[in-house]
Write a protein that holds these residues in place. Structure first.
Motif, PDB file in Angstrom:
ATOM      1  N   GLY A 144       0.838  -1.210   0.000  1.00  0.00           N
ATOM      2  CA  GLY A 144       0.000   0.000   0.000  1.00  0.00           C
ATOM      3  C   GLY A 144       0.869   1.254   0.000  1.00  0.00           C
ATOM      4  O   GLY A 144       0.597   2.206  -0.729  1.00  0.00           O
ATOM      5  N   ILE A 145       1.946   1.213   0.792  1.00  0.00           N
ATOM      6  CA  ILE A 145       2.854   2.377   0.853  1.00  0.00           C
ATOM      7  C   ILE A 145       3.474   2.606  -0.536  1.00  0.00           C
ATOM      8  O   ILE A 145       3.535   3.724  -1.034  1.00  0.00           O
ATOM      9  CB  ILE A 145       3.960   2.134   1.919  1.00  0.00           C
ATOM     10  N   LEU A 146       3.906   1.516  -1.175  1.00  0.00           N
ATOM     11  CA  LEU A 146       4.526   1.642  -2.507  1.00  0.00           C
ATOM     12  C   LEU A 146       3.494   2.083  -3.553  1.00  0.00           C
ATOM     13  O   LEU A 146       3.788   2.876  -4.442  1.00  0.00           O
ATOM     14  CB  LEU A 146       5.185   0.328  -2.916  1.00  0.00           C
ATOM     15  N   ALA A 147       2.261   1.582  -3.406  1.00  0.00           N
ATOM     16  CA  ALA A 147       1.219   1.945  -4.375  1.00  0.00           C
ATOM     17  C   ALA A 147       0.905   3.434  -4.278  1.00  0.00           C
ATOM     18  O   ALA A 147       0.687   4.093  -5.302  1.00  0.00           O
ATOM     19  CB  ALA A 147      -0.045   1.119  -4.130  1.00  0.00           C
ATOM     20  N   ARG A 148       0.923   3.978  -3.067  1.00  0.00           N
ATOM     21  CA  ARG A 148       0.647   5.418  -2.922  1.00  0.00           C
ATOM     22  C   ARG A 148       1.704   6.244  -3.654  1.00  0.00           C
ATOM     23  O   ARG A 148       1.443   7.341  -4.100  1.00  0.00           O
ATOM     24  CB  ARG A 148       0.587   5.799  -1.438  1.00  0.00           C
TER      25      ARG A 148
END
Ligand code: ASP
Length: 454
Positions: free
Chosen positions: A333-337
């Protein structure tokens, strides 16, 4: 009928365009011709698309793009003169380029796309004029009139599916040879947008799918797709090219570093089940490589080895990670943001490594991501390593064979190449090996000799 696409080197100058004409003329099935912008005539030469991008960037930087624009015009003028075409064609190019360079710059991506697409537009206009002047009636068709509708993702647009019916309705009834510019279309709001670089392959595949062609011929400057990248292993060009491969194999190979065919161009052909034939404009009698929905696979056979550098690995370690539900989901999720697109994710019991293209991780992004991981996931350790390369052994035949991995690993260890990661999905169509970028060349050469050498 056949849709044929000719790449930049096939339309780089007048002599090449005449070869294209003869290829099209020699087969009445070749009804639709997609062209790239003129490419390099020799090593060290410029591609017209690069010259156009330079023009757009000069203008965006507030500098005068006139000198850069003149280089584009000169390139077309030499083609025009050698083909004996009407001077009005180059005058129209100059005018259109100047107009686009004066246009609104409030959206830099849209501005740049409009300028860089001129390479394909005038390549197609020139080819249509040259074919007609030499007795092969041909018409230029504009992607806007043909209904080539794309998403608003400037510089890497995607096709909107309603385009297929519109394109078919427009192009199917045309009696003459259709010459169509590759690489771009229009958004629903009427703005020009291009595919990503090399995207004329995608245009060709879309037209082949829309027209339900019997085959999509993709003409380039190699006799066939070689089993390894010849830039890393020049001896591969002396050996056999790949005669047949499946769509899935092609997608894997072109995604991971095979420069011959755009990876996004495989999908339209797969959906419509249209065979792709990769061929050489300079040696049109060579049969080239056929890419088919299915082929008789040879057990144990690696069909090609793709390779690509430029990756980085984010390593995160936490004691008892295996018991923390949602750990990996939060990390992703952090990378997707940050809009980081991921290649693969080898994991251990208490650690996970996420591999992605390093260009997506400049220092500022890395600092933000590290801070977020620290705050959200409290890892025991994390690090980021650049300079990773991947080798991908691809072959449908691996599914039915034991020991392909051992074979690759043995050859690499003999060449002194240290393996940092191994990843194989359950499709068993490919196995990825992560190595250091500096080892890429010797590794590819060792594998070529092992699997394809005489
Ligand atoms: N001319 C464009 C490029 O250089 C598209 C293409 O050749 O396919 O990327």
């Amino acid at each position: 009928m056949k849709v044929c696409k000719f790449g930049g080197s096939s339309v780089a100058d007048a002599a090449q365009i005449l070869k294209v004409l003869e290829i099209v003329r020699s087969d009445a099935q070749r009804r639709v011709v997609v062209v790239s912008a003129p490419g390099k005539r020799a090593k060290g030469d410029d591609k017209v698309t690069d010259l156009l991008i330079a023009c757009a960037r000069e203008a965006l930087a507030g500098r005068d793009p006139a000198a850069a624009a003149e280089r584009v015009a000169e390139r077309y003028e030499s083609i025009r003169a050698d083909l004996g075409l009407d001077e009005a064609l180059v005058a129209a190019l100059r005018e259109e380029l100047a107009a686009r360079l004066r246009a609104d710059r409030s959206h830099p991506g849209a501005f740049e796309d409009a300028v860089k697409a001129l390479g394909e537009e005038f390549s197609a206009r020139f080819c249509a004029a040259a074919f007609s002047a030499r007795g092969l009636p041909a018409v230029y068709v504009d992607p806007k009139d043909a209904g080539m509708l794309l998403s608003e993702e400037f510089g890497s647009a995607q096709l909107l599916p309603e385009s297929y019916d519109r394109i078919r309705a427009k192009l199917a009834p045309v009696p003459d040879v259709v010459v169509f510019p590759g690489f771009y279309g229009y958004t629903a709001s009427g703005r020009l947008a291009t595919f990503s670089r090399g995207g004329s392959d995608i245009t060709g595949a879309i037209l082949a799918a829309a027209l339900r062609a019997d085959v999509y011929e993709n003409f380039t400057d190699v006799d066939a797709v070689y089993p390894v990248d010849p830039r890393l292993c020049p001896e591969a060009t002396k050996g056999e090219g790949i005669r047949e491969m499946t769509f899935a194999e092609m997608r894997e190979l072109s995604y991971a570093g095979f420069a011959v065919f755009h990876d996004e161009a495989v999908m339209p052909a797969i959906r419509a089940k249209i065979p792709i034939n990769i061929r050489n404009t300079n040696r049109p009698d060579e049969p080239g490589t056929m890419v088919l929905p299915r082929r008789r696979s040879v057990p144990g056979r690696v069909n090609g080895i793709a390779s690509s550098g430029g990756f980085g690995a984010l390593y995160v370690e936490k004691w008892l990670m295996n018991r923390e539900v949602g750990f990996v989901a939060s990390l992703l999720g952090i990378l997707a943001r940050e809009k980081i697109s991921i290649e693969c994710m080898p994991a251990g019991v208490d650690s996970v490594t996420v591999v992605f293209r390093d260009e997506q991780f400049p220092d500022a992004v890395r600092e933000r991501v590290f801070a977020e991981i620290e705050a959200e996931l409290h890892p025991d350790h994390m690090s980021y390593t650049r300079g990773i390369a991947f080798l991908v052994a691809v072959g449908e035949g691996m599914r039915t064979t034991v020991g392909t991995c051992l074979h690759v690993v043995t050859a690499l260890s003999r060449a002194g190449v240290n393996l940092q990661m191994i990843n194989q999905g359950s499709s068993e169509l490919s196995i990825m090996f992560g190595i250091r970028e500096v080892d890429l060349k010797p590794a590819v050469q060792a594998l070529y000799r092992e699997f394809f050498g005489a």
